[in-house]
Design an enzyme around this catalytic site. Sequence first.
Site, mmCIF file in Angstrom:
data_model
loop_
_atom_site.group_PDB
_atom_site.id
_atom_site.type_symbol
_atom_site.label_atom_id
_atom_site.label_comp_id
_atom_site.label_asym_id
_atom_site.label_seq_id
_atom_site.Cartn_x
_atom_site.Cartn_y
_atom_site.Cartn_z
ATOM 1 N N ASP A 45 24.936 -8.077 -1.906
ATOM 2 C CA ASP A 45 23.893 -7.604 -0.983
ATOM 3 C C ASP A 45 22.618 -7.172 -1.713
ATOM 4 O O ASP A 45 21.640 -6.778 -1.064
ATOM 5 C CB ASP A 45 24.413 -6.423 -0.156
ATOM 6 C CG ASP A 45 25.493 -6.868 0.830
ATOM 7 O OD1 ASP A 45 25.490 -8.057 1.212
ATOM 8 O OD2 ASP A 45 26.326 -6.034 1.220
ATOM 9 N N ARG B 60 26.264 -16.934 12.501
ATOM 10 C CA ARG B 60 26.993 -16.813 11.219
ATOM 11 C C ARG B 60 28.419 -17.372 11.341
ATOM 12 O O ARG B 60 29.017 -17.311 12.416
ATOM 13 C CB ARG B 60 26.998 -15.340 10.770
ATOM 14 C CG ARG B 60 25.593 -14.855 10.471
ATOM 15 C CD ARG B 60 25.566 -13.408 10.039
ATOM 16 N NE ARG B 60 26.201 -13.208 8.746
ATOM 17 C CZ ARG B 60 26.396 -12.015 8.198
ATOM 18 N NH1 ARG B 60 26.010 -10.923 8.837
ATOM 19 N NH2 ARG B 60 26.973 -11.910 7.024
ATOM 20 N N GLY C 258 28.238 -8.277 10.740
ATOM 21 C CA GLY C 258 29.257 -9.220 10.281
ATOM 22 C C GLY C 258 30.530 -8.497 9.867
ATOM 23 O O GLY C 258 31.646 -8.954 10.141
ATOM 24 N N ARG D 174 19.124 -15.589 3.259
ATOM 25 C CA ARG D 174 18.390 -14.668 2.377
ATOM 26 C C ARG D 174 17.698 -15.377 1.231
ATOM 27 O O ARG D 174 16.658 -14.913 0.760
ATOM 28 C CB ARG D 174 19.352 -13.611 1.806
ATOM 29 C CG ARG D 174 19.578 -12.508 2.755
ATOM 30 C CD ARG D 174 20.160 -11.274 2.115
ATOM 31 N NE ARG D 174 20.323 -10.323 3.206
ATOM 32 C CZ ARG D 174 21.302 -9.436 3.311
ATOM 33 N NH1 ARG D 174 22.207 -9.335 2.353
ATOM 34 N NH2 ARG D 174 21.363 -8.632 4.349
ATOM 35 N N LYS E 125 28.088 1.732 4.039
ATOM 36 C CA LYS E 125 28.324 0.989 5.284
ATOM 37 C C LYS E 125 29.727 0.386 5.298
ATOM 38 O O LYS E 125 30.441 0.493 6.295
ATOM 39 C CB LYS E 125 27.247 -0.097 5.427
ATOM 40 C CG LYS E 125 27.364 -0.930 6.682
ATOM 41 C CD LYS E 125 26.039 -1.578 7.048
ATOM 42 C CE LYS E 125 25.667 -2.739 6.151
ATOM 43 N NZ LYS E 125 26.479 -3.950 6.362
ATOM 44 N N SER F 112 34.856 -13.344 -0.200
ATOM 45 C CA SER F 112 34.434 -12.514 0.932
ATOM 46 C C SER F 112 35.420 -11.390 1.199
ATOM 47 O O SER F 112 36.575 -11.626 1.557
ATOM 48 C CB SER F 112 34.286 -13.375 2.194
ATOM 49 O OG SER F 112 34.185 -12.534 3.325
ATOM 50 N N GLN G 168 35.159 -9.490 3.638
ATOM 51 C CA GLN G 168 35.389 -9.450 5.091
ATOM 52 C C GLN G 168 36.586 -10.318 5.455
ATOM 53 O O GLN G 168 37.397 -9.941 6.310
ATOM 54 C CB GLN G 168 34.127 -9.896 5.828
ATOM 55 C CG GLN G 168 32.973 -8.924 5.623
ATOM 56 C CD GLN G 168 31.673 -9.395 6.232
ATOM 57 O OE1 GLN G 168 31.593 -10.477 6.815
ATOM 58 N NE2 GLN G 168 30.635 -8.590 6.083
#
Length: 445
Positions: free
Chosen positions: A327, A129, A101, A358, A28, A172, A174
Amino acid sequence: MQAASQQSSAQAERASALSGQARLPGDKSISHRAIILAAAATGTSMIKGLLEGDDVLATINAMRALGTTIDKQDNGDWRVCGVGPMGFVSPTAPLDFGNSGTGVRLVMGLVAGAGIDAQFIGDASLSARPMERVLTPLRKMGAQAKASNGCLPVTLTAAPLIATSHVPNVASAQVKSAILLAALGVQGDSEVREKIATRDHSETMLATFGADITTTEEDGYYIAKLQNKTGPTDLRATDLQVPGDPSSAAFPLIAALTVPGSDVVLENVMLNRRRDGLIRVLRDMGGAIELLNERRSGGESVADLRVRHSSLRGIEVGSDIAADMIDEFPALAVAAASADGATHMAGLGELRVKESDRLAAIEAGLKANGVALEAGDDWLRVHGKQNGIAGGGLVATHHDHRIAMAFLCLGLVSDQPVRVDDTAMIDTSFPSFFELMGGLGAKIV
Ligand code: S3P
């Protein structure tokens, strides 16, 4: 929250030995980046093995709305006609990233650097988020950004950016990637200094597309630096092969380790050092995971994993490995329920801001199925296998794909079936989950 009518529950029953071979879908993280960088390159790129999950499809739609032509060929490859990093146009409608995200944060960086206007929206989970982690460094570079209490909807208005050196205060990829993508349009040297190194797919792929990017380690920091001596980065169109997703492999992997008698081969699994934490931990727990046919694919190491049922033992999982398997904690927590003794997992704070909280979802799901545990703000201790796993519980997934898949795997080793309240979100990352698990012999209906 989604409307109840869109929910589809499922349950998993105790399985007998899993066997056979299964090929994992495309990664992904790499699929998002492949679409984004191919769109930001000049010329036509062909992408093989793209993950066609809802998250990646949302990124494809967003890149189309920014002026890129993207289509699927008859042979299954995706063709992306890139416009160059400064060739994007302001979209006429908000960019809707659904549940993703990665898509929304990376494209915010790209848009900020491209000097265009855009509004970003998403589903209820994505809208809750945190986005400031990306907007703060982008504003430091000069971006004009408005958010709603730090969350979506976010509006970016065209503004000139300057190069930056940024130390994110969360681990992160991202955040790192958003800054590097914004930097594509900025003259000078932009760098991200990470105290904890995160997945490096953006760096690897930017180099593949011809960007001047270096990665070094210095004074305890991992540094990714993008250099633009004269103006925006000139990315060259490139053909790419997306390797299989280790985060999706996590589910059949823990199923094969925990279901007695199992012996399966999971084909085409990426083995990046920043993504293989689960494999390292499960091996330390006694898991029989063999790497077959190791090779390079799409700039990454890939192997087929032979996984056999193993007597797992509980261990301490230190916070230093958390980013390398961020993850995979839902899967590890479920595997830990089948281990002898306690498994302690530390450094889990980021799990609170994933597709759901989570840590809370894992805690509630395990308790509902008779697994003993203790949990704190950022840690979890699962007491495995005391009297077997009772099962019989209904798990609230909070529309989180990985919670749904992990608890369906718990049902394969529980006395009573385990039911999850919703499976629709599995399509965001692993549309072939049911087919793949069924092919190995799992009963999930
Ligand atoms: C991702 C980074 C991670 C991960 C997510 C994918 C990426 O998020 O949880 O599923 O592709 O960069 P964070 O950057 O929030 O840790």
